[in-house]
Design an enzyme around this catalytic site. Structure first.
Site, PDB file in Angstrom:
ATOM      1  N   LEU A  33       0.859  -1.180   0.000  1.00 53.89           N
ATOM      2  CA  LEU A  33       0.000   0.000   0.000  1.00 53.89           C
ATOM      3  C   LEU A  33       0.897   1.233   0.000  1.00 53.89           C
ATOM      4  O   LEU A  33       1.819   1.333   0.815  1.00 53.89           O
ATOM      5  CB  LEU A  33      -0.912   0.032   1.224  1.00 53.89           C
ATOM      6  CG  LEU A  33      -2.030  -1.010   1.320  1.00 53.89           C
ATOM      7  CD1 LEU A  33      -2.840  -0.802   2.589  1.00 53.89           C
ATOM      8  CD2 LEU A  33      -2.938  -0.973   0.106  1.00 53.89           C
ATOM      9  N   ASP A  34       0.636   2.164  -0.914  1.00 51.77           N
ATOM     10  CA  ASP A  34       1.399   3.400  -0.950  1.00 51.77           C
ATOM     11  C   ASP A  34       1.179   4.197   0.332  1.00 51.77           C
ATOM     12  O   ASP A  34       0.207   3.974   1.070  1.00 51.77           O
ATOM     13  CB  ASP A  34       0.979   4.245  -2.150  1.00 51.77           C
ATOM     14  CG  ASP A  34       1.386   3.623  -3.476  1.00 51.77           C
ATOM     15  OD1 ASP A  34       2.338   2.806  -3.477  1.00 51.77           O
ATOM     16  OD2 ASP A  34       0.755   3.927  -4.500  1.00 51.77           O
ATOM     17  N   ARG A  35       2.060   5.152   0.581  1.00 51.54           N
ATOM     18  CA  ARG A  35       2.011   5.934   1.821  1.00 51.54           C
ATOM     19  C   ARG A  35       0.645   6.578   2.038  1.00 51.54           C
ATOM     20  O   ARG A  35       0.085   6.514   3.140  1.00 51.54           O
ATOM     21  CB  ARG A  35       3.099   7.013   1.794  1.00 51.54           C
ATOM     22  CG  ARG A  35       3.109   7.903   3.036  1.00 51.54           C
ATOM     23  CD  ARG A  35       4.226   8.929   2.972  1.00 51.54           C
ATOM     24  NE  ARG A  35       4.022   9.859   1.875  1.00 51.54           N
ATOM     25  CZ  ARG A  35       3.249  10.944   1.933  1.00 51.54           C
ATOM     26  NH1 ARG A  35       2.591  11.221   3.055  1.00 51.54           N
ATOM     27  NH2 ARG A  35       3.124  11.737   0.899  1.00 51.54           N
ATOM     28  N   THR A  46      -2.268   5.768   0.697  1.00 49.80           N
ATOM     29  CA  THR A  46      -3.395   4.833   0.666  1.00 49.80           C
ATOM     30  C   THR A  46      -3.624   4.223   2.042  1.00 49.80           C
ATOM     31  O   THR A  46      -2.685   3.738   2.677  1.00 49.80           O
ATOM     32  CB  THR A  46      -3.145   3.722  -0.360  1.00 49.80           C
ATOM     33  OG1 THR A  46      -2.894   4.305  -1.634  1.00 49.80           O
ATOM     34  CG2 THR A  46      -4.338   2.794  -0.463  1.00 49.80           C
TER      35      THR A  46
END
Length: 301
Positions: A122-124, A126
């Site tokens: 998961l991106d920062r 998200t």
């Protein structure tokens, strides 16, 4: 941890420790623990990890991992945990892995001083559900055998023409950019498939709440495919209408809404998978829409 494995042809005459490392992604430390404190049998007879195995041999390994539970940290809910993995609800604004500038404040370092293995990324910005394995063996087992289904919710600009559909168009890195991706049709991209379903449209804000299910897992896939469809995600500093790289004047209220949300409006809200460590058990988890996204919709879940 328990393994019952019929040795495949590719591991003919390989040492057991090599099979454990290559097939089951076990670290050297874990193999040593198994050797010292666990059980290793080959065809029902005690074996050493340096013993070779042949095709068709039955390898049995068992080890009771007495490592402690993950840290309980305010703001990082742990929805489920056993000795092999945990399901965690990651807040937005937190990186998953430790790295430059985030050696002490990543999700993984908050949860444990020992190495952890996230099963998805998961991106920062998200938020939402992520599976965190406690060792390489658990990570590999979940990745290969769990049949994980993930669903996301996002706030996108504009009213979609169709309330559901599939976006099937390749994605490639934008020439000259390290970060930005684009949908392409020139044969340079990787196959990328996204299924979407519009859950609700808010005409006063010209914003839609959309559910996404990924068939592939390309970098920024939801964000890039949504932009391609003419519906960039709210708050998206890379692909949104107020970004430097993909500016648009189609959505007059987007500047106000971007400031309210303060991050890309993407939330991993649903996980479903078969627990590979407990046969016949299906795990299902959901996370409510976080307050920053609920503020835009005017609803709380």
């Amino acid at each position: 941890m328990k393994i019952e494995y019929l040795v495949e042809k590719q591991y003919e005459n390989c040492e057991i420790r090599s099979i454990l490392a290559r097939k089951f992604k076990m670290s050297g430390t874990m193999i040593k623990k198994l050797k010292l404190y666990g059980k290793v049998d080959l065809n029902g007879t005690h074996a050493r990890v340096v013993d070779p195995a042949k095709e068709g041999d039955l390898l049995f390994c068992e080890f009771e991992d007495n490592s402690g539970p993950l840290n309980r940290v305010p703001g990082i809910p742990i929805l489920f945990e056993n000795e092999s993995y945990a399901v965690v609800d990651k807040p937005s604004g937190m990186v998953t892995h430790p790295g430059h500038g985030h050696l002490d404040d990543s999700l993984l370092t908050h949860l444990s001083d020992s190495p952890l293995h996230p099963v998805m990324r998961l991106d920062r910005e998200t938020s939402g559900l992520i599976i965190v394995a406690k060792d390489g063996y658990a990570h590999n087992t979940l990745s290969v055998h769990a049949g994980i289904t993930k669903r996301y919710k996002a706030l996108t600009y504009g009213k979609w023409d169709e309330d559901h559909g599939t976006i099937d168009i390749p994605i490639a890195r934008r020439p000259g950019s390290v970060m930005i991706r684009d949908c392409v049709t020139d044969g340079t991209g990787k196959d990328s498939i996204t299924h979407y379903k519009v859950l609700e449209y808010y005409p006063d804000k010209d914003v839609s709440l959309v559910e996404y299910k990924l068939e592939t897992g390309r970098c920024h896939q939801i964000r890039v495919h949504s932009l391609y469809m003419g519906h960039p995600l709210a708050g998206d500093g890379l692909y949104g209408p107020n970004s430097i790289d993909n500016p648009s004047d189609r959505f007059p209220r987007s500047d106000e809404i971007d400031r309210l949300i303060g991050r890309v409006a993407l939330h991993a809200y649903s996980l479903k998978f078969n627990d590979p460590f407990e046969k016949g058990i299906e795990r299902v988890f959901e996370s409510p829409l976080p307050p920053d996204m609920a503020l835009i919709t005017g609803k709380t879940e």
